[in-house]
Write a protein that holds these residues in place. Structure first.
Motif, mmCIF file in Angstrom:
data_model
loop_
_atom_site.group_PDB
_atom_site.id
_atom_site.type_symbol
_atom_site.label_atom_id
_atom_site.label_comp_id
_atom_site.label_asym_id
_atom_site.label_seq_id
_atom_site.Cartn_x
_atom_site.Cartn_y
_atom_site.Cartn_z
ATOM 1 N N VAL A 170 0.980 -1.244 0.149
ATOM 2 C CA VAL A 170 0.195 -0.518 -0.038
ATOM 3 C C VAL A 170 0.785 1.241 -0.239
ATOM 4 O O VAL A 170 2.215 1.183 0.511
ATOM 5 C CB VAL A 170 -0.801 0.280 1.143
ATOM 6 N N ASP A 171 0.340 2.159 -0.551
ATOM 7 C CA ASP A 171 1.055 3.245 -0.583
ATOM 8 C C ASP A 171 -0.230 4.469 -0.548
ATOM 9 O O ASP A 171 0.323 6.113 -0.701
ATOM 10 C CB ASP A 171 2.228 3.877 -1.523
ATOM 11 N N SER A 172 -0.904 4.757 -0.072
ATOM 12 C CA SER A 172 -2.140 5.293 0.528
ATOM 13 C C SER A 172 -3.658 4.909 1.267
ATOM 14 O O SER A 172 -3.641 3.731 0.978
ATOM 15 C CB SER A 172 -2.578 5.786 -1.588
ATOM 16 N N ILE A 205 -5.572 2.216 1.707
ATOM 17 C CA ILE A 205 -5.973 1.617 3.603
ATOM 18 C C ILE A 205 -7.851 0.888 2.959
ATOM 19 O O ILE A 205 -8.646 -0.305 3.191
ATOM 20 C CB ILE A 205 -5.951 1.784 4.428
ATOM 21 N N GLU A 206 -8.661 2.443 2.422
ATOM 22 C CA GLU A 206 -9.744 2.185 2.674
ATOM 23 C C GLU A 206 -10.667 1.151 2.103
ATOM 24 O O GLU A 206 -11.784 0.474 2.261
ATOM 25 C CB GLU A 206 -10.712 4.092 2.475
ATOM 26 N N HIS A 207 -10.120 1.128 0.650
ATOM 27 C CA HIS A 207 -9.836 -0.385 -0.132
ATOM 28 C C HIS A 207 -10.144 -1.659 0.501
ATOM 29 O O HIS A 207 -11.528 -2.998 0.091
ATOM 30 C CB HIS A 207 -9.751 -0.460 -1.980
ATOM 31 N N ILE A 208 -9.080 -1.843 0.554
ATOM 32 C CA ILE A 208 -8.549 -2.637 1.275
ATOM 33 C C ILE A 208 -9.688 -3.945 2.532
ATOM 34 O O ILE A 208 -9.989 -4.605 2.447
ATOM 35 C CB ILE A 208 -7.657 -3.112 1.850
ATOM 36 N N PRO A 233 0.689 10.072 7.936
ATOM 37 C CA PRO A 233 -1.217 10.004 7.783
ATOM 38 C C PRO A 233 -1.071 8.364 7.384
ATOM 39 O O PRO A 233 -2.351 8.055 7.593
ATOM 40 C CB PRO A 233 -1.921 10.957 6.406
ATOM 41 N N VAL A 234 -0.508 7.968 6.011
ATOM 42 C CA VAL A 234 -1.026 6.301 5.795
ATOM 43 C C VAL A 234 -0.406 5.898 7.182
ATOM 44 O O VAL A 234 -1.959 4.979 6.931
ATOM 45 C CB VAL A 234 -0.321 6.097 4.744
ATOM 46 N N SER A 258 -9.496 -1.596 11.972
ATOM 47 C CA SER A 258 -9.698 -2.834 12.232
ATOM 48 C C SER A 258 -9.234 -4.285 11.393
ATOM 49 O O SER A 258 -9.173 -5.416 11.373
ATOM 50 C CB SER A 258 -11.197 -2.799 12.868
ATOM 51 N N GLY A 259 -9.339 -3.150 10.123
ATOM 52 C CA GLY A 259 -9.537 -4.497 8.363
ATOM 53 C C GLY A 259 -7.515 -4.816 8.201
ATOM 54 O O GLY A 259 -7.802 -5.629 7.103
ATOM 55 N N VAL A 260 -6.308 -3.750 8.457
ATOM 56 C CA VAL A 260 -5.494 -4.253 8.261
ATOM 57 C C VAL A 260 -4.401 -3.722 8.925
ATOM 58 O O VAL A 260 -4.829 -3.222 10.244
ATOM 59 C CB VAL A 260 -5.053 -3.242 7.208
ATOM 60 N N SER A 261 -3.411 -4.800 9.077
ATOM 61 C CA SER A 261 -2.279 -4.350 9.553
ATOM 62 C C SER A 261 -1.096 -3.853 9.892
ATOM 63 O O SER A 261 -0.739 -4.601 8.406
ATOM 64 C CB SER A 261 -2.054 -5.364 11.196
ATOM 65 N N MET A 262 -0.253 -3.202 10.436
ATOM 66 C CA MET A 262 0.851 -3.130 9.523
ATOM 67 C C MET A 262 2.343 -4.270 9.852
ATOM 68 O O MET A 262 2.363 -4.597 10.924
ATOM 69 C CB MET A 262 1.993 -1.922 10.858
#
Length: 397
Positions: free
Chosen positions: A117-119, A123-126, A169-170, A178-182
């Motif tokens: 990811v880079d934006s 994130i919102e789409h995933i 901000p990203v 709650s849908g992605v993790s770093m």
């Protein structure tokens, strides 16, 4: 054992042309050199530069330093998981919802797949796919590592994240989701890894490129270190991995303290483009042969087909290289063609109709898009027939 024209013509004496091959002895030598160059860093294999599950598994089993794969398409990742492979990082963002759904299902099954990811838009789409499938996607933040100097963008156009301020901000959005993790960060220094600096008869340009590389290496290390520090402070925990480099930048990327793993792909085959680097040299482990079908003039030999050019900006360096017999060369006006490739040769080998001319592709894995199999050669004999993605009936991108 000398790899000359006589060696390979004897090996392939009864093989129909055209054909492609991999010299397993030279491949193993390249693998060992790459392991030595990596030092204590883990190595992630760039699958696009190999494109054969058999060879990917061969490389992985050579050392525990091989930590996983970097794939270039979601369909490829799904296919490789089905072939028993795991710990996959997607080299590029995945947007297609059906592809994300396929990856989500594998994550549900416990497979390790990390999205690039880079934006915030990524994130919102995933997150929508994650919620639908009840999973949490691990993600890797891709930071741009190019360098801008007056009149020149030294690098490639990848991520819009150029600075730590751009990334913040990203990162905050990822950490609150709650849908992605770093999971990790990546920065591909294409201007180091993918730009030759030792081209023949181009001394002035070579010097300029080396100076730009030296300046860029320092900037890259500072950017990557600052990004990692910011993320780990915000997350309150270390990243699982920090990825960098490519074959052409191993000698610099491995020196960075922040980097935990390096990506390597082209170095295993060492295609023609890699003859133009000053700081390293690997063995030419893969190639192909086409058949002489015409002799239109003195010292001219026209082969059937053979015009397998490399991707990227068009130029002479993307043409395949006549490899053996030594001294063979493409003609300046025709180059390598779809239906015929004339070759000029004035050497000691006596060439006749039906004889092979051996070539090396400009890039690594793209050769496998042209052939269903590679003949695996070792110690003067064909030892196995190795299927490519194409031979497996697969086509990615």
């Amino acid at each position: 054992m000398q790899r000359d024209y006589a060696y390979y013509t004897k090996v392939f004496d009864n093989v129909s042309k055209p054909f492609a091959f991999v010299d397993l002895d030279l491949l193993d030598e390249n693998i060992e050199r790459i392991i030595a160059q990596a030092g204590a860093k883990n190595i992630r294999i760039a699958t696009k530069s190999v494109r054969s599950t058999t060879l990917l598994k061969r490389i992985i089993h050579k050392s525990p330093l091989f930590c996983g794969l970097m794939c270039f398409s979601p369909q490829e990742a799904i296919y490789l998981v089905k072939q028993g492979m795991d710990d996959i990082v997607m080299g590029y963002p995945v947007w297609e919802p059906s592809a994300l759904s396929g990856l989500a299902e594998l994550i549900r099954q416990g497979k390790s797949i990390t999205l690039m990811v880079d934006s915030i838009q990524h994130i919102e789409h995933i997150e929508q796919i994650a919620e639908r499938h009840g999973v949490r996607f691990p993600v890797c933040l891709d930071m741009d590592m190019s360098m801008d100097v007056p009149g020149l963008h030294f690098g490639v156009w990848r991520s819009p994240i150029h600075t730590v301020a751009d990334a913040r901000p990203v990162v905050e959005r990822i950490l609150s989701s709650s849908g992605v993790s770093m999971d990790g960060v990546m920065g591909y220094e294409a201007q180091i890894a993918g730009v030759g600096d030792h081209y023949p008869n181009m001394a002035a340009k070579n010097v300029l490129v080396r100076k730009l590389k030296q300046r860029s290496v320092k900037q890259i290390a500072e950017k990557r270190q600052a990004l990692v520090a910011m993320i780990e402070e915000a997350a309150g925990m270390p990243l699982r991995f920090v990825n960098g480099g490519g074959t052409g930048s191993l000698h610099t990327t491995t020196l960075e303290h922040a980097v935990t793993e390096v990506t390597v792909g082209s170095g295993f085959f060492s295609p023609g483009l890699f003859d133009n680097y000053k700081n390293f040299r690997y063995q030419p482990a893969a190639g192909y042969a086409v058949e002489i079908v015409r002799k239109p003039g003195e010292n001219l030999y026209t082969c059937l087909g053979g015009g397998y050019t490399g991707s990227g900006a068009a130029g002479k360096d993307k043409l395949p290289k006549p490899y053996l017999p030594e001294g063979a060369a493409l003609t300046s006006l025709e180059g390598a063609g779809e239906v015929q490739t004339p070759v000029f040769y004035k050497g000691d080998e006596h060439l006749e109709l039906g004889d092979p001319i051996f070539f090396r592709h400009a890039k690594a894995g793209e050769l496998c898009e042209r052939f269903n199999q590679l003949y695996g050669v070792s110690k003067g004999k064909i030892r196995e027939q190795i299927s490519t993605y194409r031979g497996d009936g697969q086509c990615f991108l």
